[in-house]
Design an enzyme around this catalytic site. Sequence first.
Site, PDB file in Angstrom:
ATOM      1  N   LYS A 121       4.555  52.517  54.395  1.00  0.00           N
ATOM      2  CA  LYS A 121       4.793  53.204  55.678  1.00  0.00           C
ATOM      3  C   LYS A 121       5.198  54.669  55.507  1.00  0.00           C
ATOM      4  O   LYS A 121       4.901  55.494  56.366  1.00  0.00           O
ATOM      5  CB  LYS A 121       5.854  52.439  56.473  1.00  0.00           C
ATOM      6  CG  LYS A 121       5.477  50.989  56.752  1.00  0.00           C
ATOM      7  CD  LYS A 121       4.078  50.848  57.349  1.00  0.00           C
ATOM      8  CE  LYS A 121       3.630  49.412  57.457  1.00  0.00           C
ATOM      9  NZ  LYS A 121       2.214  49.260  57.831  1.00  0.00           N
ATOM     10  N   LYS A 163      13.965  52.896  57.773  1.00  0.00           N
ATOM     11  CA  LYS A 163      12.766  52.060  57.691  1.00  0.00           C
ATOM     12  C   LYS A 163      12.401  51.829  56.233  1.00  0.00           C
ATOM     13  O   LYS A 163      12.504  52.743  55.403  1.00  0.00           O
ATOM     14  CB  LYS A 163      11.585  52.728  58.403  1.00  0.00           C
ATOM     15  CG  LYS A 163      11.721  52.791  59.919  1.00  0.00           C
ATOM     16  CD  LYS A 163      10.445  53.334  60.564  1.00  0.00           C
ATOM     17  CE  LYS A 163      10.488  53.208  62.069  1.00  0.00           C
ATOM     18  NZ  LYS A 163       9.228  53.678  62.708  1.00  0.00           N
ATOM     19  N   GLU A 205      13.971  57.971  60.327  1.00  0.00           N
ATOM     20  CA  GLU A 205      13.356  58.643  61.470  1.00  0.00           C
ATOM     21  C   GLU A 205      14.365  58.728  62.601  1.00  0.00           C
ATOM     22  O   GLU A 205      15.236  57.860  62.724  1.00  0.00           O
ATOM     23  CB  GLU A 205      12.143  57.848  61.986  1.00  0.00           C
ATOM     24  CG  GLU A 205      10.912  57.946  61.132  1.00  0.00           C
ATOM     25  CD  GLU A 205       9.725  57.207  61.728  1.00  0.00           C
ATOM     26  OE1 GLU A 205       9.900  56.479  62.729  1.00  0.00           O
ATOM     27  OE2 GLU A 205       8.620  57.322  61.177  1.00  0.00           O
ATOM     28  N   LYS A 206      14.237  59.755  63.417  1.00  0.00           N
ATOM     29  CA  LYS A 206      15.025  59.848  64.640  1.00  0.00           C
ATOM     30  C   LYS A 206      14.652  58.645  65.507  1.00  0.00           C
ATOM     31  O   LYS A 206      13.458  58.335  65.643  1.00  0.00           O
ATOM     32  CB  LYS A 206      14.667  61.165  65.360  1.00  0.00           C
ATOM     33  CG  LYS A 206      15.343  61.362  66.696  1.00  0.00           C
ATOM     34  CD  LYS A 206      16.678  62.025  66.518  1.00  0.00           C
ATOM     35  CE  LYS A 206      17.347  62.261  67.880  1.00  0.00           C
ATOM     36  NZ  LYS A 206      18.599  61.482  67.980  1.00  0.00           N
ATOM     37  N   GLU A 293       2.587  53.494  62.832  1.00  0.00           N
ATOM     38  CA  GLU A 293       1.961  52.789  61.704  1.00  0.00           C
ATOM     39  C   GLU A 293       0.461  52.674  61.964  1.00  0.00           C
ATOM     40  O   GLU A 293       0.023  52.820  63.097  1.00  0.00           O
ATOM     41  CB  GLU A 293       2.503  51.348  61.593  1.00  0.00           C
ATOM     42  CG  GLU A 293       3.992  51.264  61.445  1.00  0.00           C
ATOM     43  CD  GLU A 293       4.512  49.826  61.314  1.00  0.00           C
ATOM     44  OE1 GLU A 293       5.733  49.695  61.279  1.00  0.00           O
ATOM     45  OE2 GLU A 293       3.732  48.869  61.255  1.00  0.00           O
ATOM     46  N   ASN A 295      -2.546  49.779  61.289  1.00  0.00           N
ATOM     47  CA  ASN A 295      -2.829  48.406  60.848  1.00  0.00           C
ATOM     48  C   ASN A 295      -4.298  48.325  60.460  1.00  0.00           C
ATOM     49  O   ASN A 295      -5.162  48.726  61.229  1.00  0.00           O
ATOM     50  CB  ASN A 295      -2.511  47.411  61.974  1.00  0.00           C
ATOM     51  CG  ASN A 295      -1.069  47.536  62.430  1.00  0.00           C
ATOM     52  OD1 ASN A 295      -0.169  47.657  61.609  1.00  0.00           O
ATOM     53  ND2 ASN A 295      -0.850  47.564  63.727  1.00  0.00           N
ATOM     54  N   ARG A 297      -6.383  45.831  59.950  1.00  0.00           N
ATOM     55  CA  ARG A 297      -6.965  44.507  60.205  1.00  0.00           C
ATOM     56  C   ARG A 297      -7.436  44.445  61.655  1.00  0.00           C
ATOM     57  O   ARG A 297      -7.048  45.290  62.452  1.00  0.00           O
ATOM     58  CB  ARG A 297      -5.878  43.446  59.997  1.00  0.00           C
ATOM     59  CG  ARG A 297      -4.754  43.572  61.027  1.00  0.00           C
ATOM     60  CD  ARG A 297      -3.608  42.608  60.837  1.00  0.00           C
ATOM     61  NE  ARG A 297      -2.673  42.674  61.946  1.00  0.00           N
ATOM     62  CZ  ARG A 297      -1.626  43.481  62.014  1.00  0.00           C
ATOM     63  NH1 ARG A 297      -1.391  44.333  61.042  1.00  0.00           N
ATOM     64  NH2 ARG A 297      -0.811  43.499  63.061  1.00  0.00           N
TER      65      ARG A 297
HETATM   66  C1  MV4 Z   1      10.280  53.169  65.960  1.00  0.00           C
HETATM   67  C2  MV4 Z   1      10.833  52.978  67.245  1.00  0.00           C
HETATM   68  C3  MV4 Z   1      11.642  53.983  67.766  1.00  0.00           C
HETATM   69  N1  MV4 Z   1      11.883  55.108  67.045  1.00  0.00           N
HETATM   70  N2  MV4 Z   1      10.530  54.301  65.283  1.00  0.00           N
HETATM   71  C4  MV4 Z   1       8.637  48.735  65.447  1.00  0.00           C
HETATM   72  C5  MV4 Z   1       7.749  48.184  64.376  1.00  0.00           C
HETATM   73  C6  MV4 Z   1       6.834  49.276  64.056  1.00  0.00           C
HETATM   74  N3  MV4 Z   1       5.658  49.252  64.916  1.00  0.00           N
HETATM   75  C7  MV4 Z   1       7.631  50.499  64.262  1.00  0.00           C
HETATM   76  N4  MV4 Z   1       8.487  50.141  65.377  1.00  0.00           N
HETATM   77  C8  MV4 Z   1       9.237  51.073  66.019  1.00  0.00           C
HETATM   78  N5  MV4 Z   1       9.502  52.220  65.377  1.00  0.00           N
HETATM   79  C9  MV4 Z   1      11.314  55.255  65.820  1.00  0.00           C
HETATM   80  N6  MV4 Z   1      11.553  56.391  65.128  1.00  0.00           N
HETATM   81  C10 MV4 Z   1      10.525  51.787  67.938  1.00  0.00           C
HETATM   82  C11 MV4 Z   1       9.715  50.847  67.315  1.00  0.00           C
HETATM   83  C12 MV4 Z   1       9.379  49.645  68.057  1.00  0.00           C
HETATM   84  C13 MV4 Z   1      10.356  48.721  68.368  1.00  0.00           C
HETATM   85  C14 MV4 Z   1      11.646  48.903  67.914  1.00  0.00           C
HETATM   86  C15 MV4 Z   1      12.595  47.954  68.250  1.00  0.00           C
HETATM   87  C16 MV4 Z   1      12.257  46.852  69.010  1.00  0.00           C
HETATM   88  C17 MV4 Z   1      10.980  46.658  69.425  1.00  0.00           C
HETATM   89  C18 MV4 Z   1      10.006  47.582  69.101  1.00  0.00           C
HETATM   90  C19 MV4 Z   1       8.675  47.396  69.495  1.00  0.00           C
HETATM   91  C20 MV4 Z   1       7.723  48.318  69.177  1.00  0.00           C
HETATM   92  C21 MV4 Z   1       8.073  49.461  68.442  1.00  0.00           C
END
Ligand code: MV4
Length: 458
Positions: A121, A163, A205-206, A293, A295, A297
């Site tokens: 990532k 992360k 990340e913020k 991100e 994906n 697939r």
């Molecule tokens: C984030 C975020 C907020 N701020 N990054 C979740 C898994 C992956 N797709 C990355 N995700 C997130 N990254 C920053 N800097 C919010 C998510 C996020 C999320 C976070 C908590 C609970 C549910 C979520 C659903 C989608 C994305």
Amino acid sequence: MDTPKLFDKILIANRGEVALRILRSARELGIATVVVYSQADAGSLTVQLADEAVCIGPAPSTQSYLAQGAIIAAALGTGAQAIHPGYGFLAENAEFADLCASEGIKFIGPSASAIATMGNKSAARLAAVEAGVPVVPGSEGALQSAEDAERFAESAGYPVLIKASAGGGGKGMREVRRPEDMASQFAAAKAEAAAAFGDDTVYLEKLLEHAKHIEFQIICDAYGNGVSLFERDCSTQRRHQKLIEEAPSAVLTPAERDEMGQAGLRLAAAVNYEGAGTVEFLYAGPGKYYFMEMNTRVQVEHPVTEAICGLDIVAEQIRVAAGFPLSVTQEELGQPSGHAFEFRINAEDPRADFRPSPGTITRFVVPGGYGVRVDTALTQGAQIPPYYDSMVAKLIAFGATREEALCRGRRALSEFIIEGVETTIPFHKKMLEQQAFIDGTMTTDYVEHEAEKWSYDA
Ligand code: MV4
């Protein structure tokens, strides 16, 4: 370009609804199908419909659907020229993609190198920066110490997210809201990443709160062509498990759609991407979108994109892997046509914290009618084994407008009968009554802040 030729036979290295979904597209293309199955899936509909079926081991995934050697042996033994991995299991396993190549079997998906880059990532984030795709303010590369993390967080401002580079899909993420918590959370995040992924690398990340999860489906061929198949709003999630997806989103303008789609295609081009992929963004309002991100697939929720594009994405994956150019251009796609929702029907009990509810299906009545699609491998009397993911069906409701699709979704859910196990159907029925959902203003934190309090009719 030599005139490409479709495969004579492909092996489907998956189970359940996605294996049946792939089998159907292959059959329509005149391609013979081989499915591999575990002893727990011996009676499945997919096994019954496949041209050939090979039992590759006992129920546990590590001894069946993750058993790379057994899957390769099944492909070689049946003369399958390609393997479609579906999603989950080996779908984003770069080592397996390499193994297929070394055995002369076409992996239906991107290169092992593209899978590896997007699977790391922080490397994916770096690729996005280099491709001019907006990212959330974050640390450049991996962090070496808690002091580095504290310095970044002081400059970016709390709250921040730690992360795991080898994480993804919410795995290995930790929120830090106060400086005094950073050292302990940093150490815990590294330990968790080392234990879960064998790689303790983390970055920061913020934290972007109250944002939408909006992802773009892209597909590229081997000749440098790539198209955006528009976006899906996947903000209705619970503990990083998507429950409802929709396409297109209710909020993007055509200009934002084009701009974000082109950003996703720039990232794909930067890694010489081939096949179908999804570029995830956090969306915090007009012009405020940030790469999360990619994906590599086909995703569970691909049917809502098929509904608004009129394209069979799995057939397109197979054709591209066989050396055909894309069937469609961006100009031909124009803008999305209609609106679609997907409701994930999981064998889980929303009245009991969504705990899994395996068992035997004693009654199974699926909805139908215009604009309704049900992707499932379930049949009456089927066993839902405890070994695998709890998703047992996907209900897709499509309409000319979002309102029509919403109304059709309510009607289809009211017809859907599954007895013998608990399911998420009551959750979906309740969600479609919520103003935030009806207005399309759902964000990723809604379900955990609101739906956790819900009670359901008996
Ligand atoms: C984030 C975020 C907020 N701020 N990054 C979740 C898994 C992956 N797709 C990355 N995700 C997130 N990254 C920053 N800097 C919010 C998510 C996020 C999320 C976070 C908590 C609970 C549910 C979520 C659903 C989608 C994305």
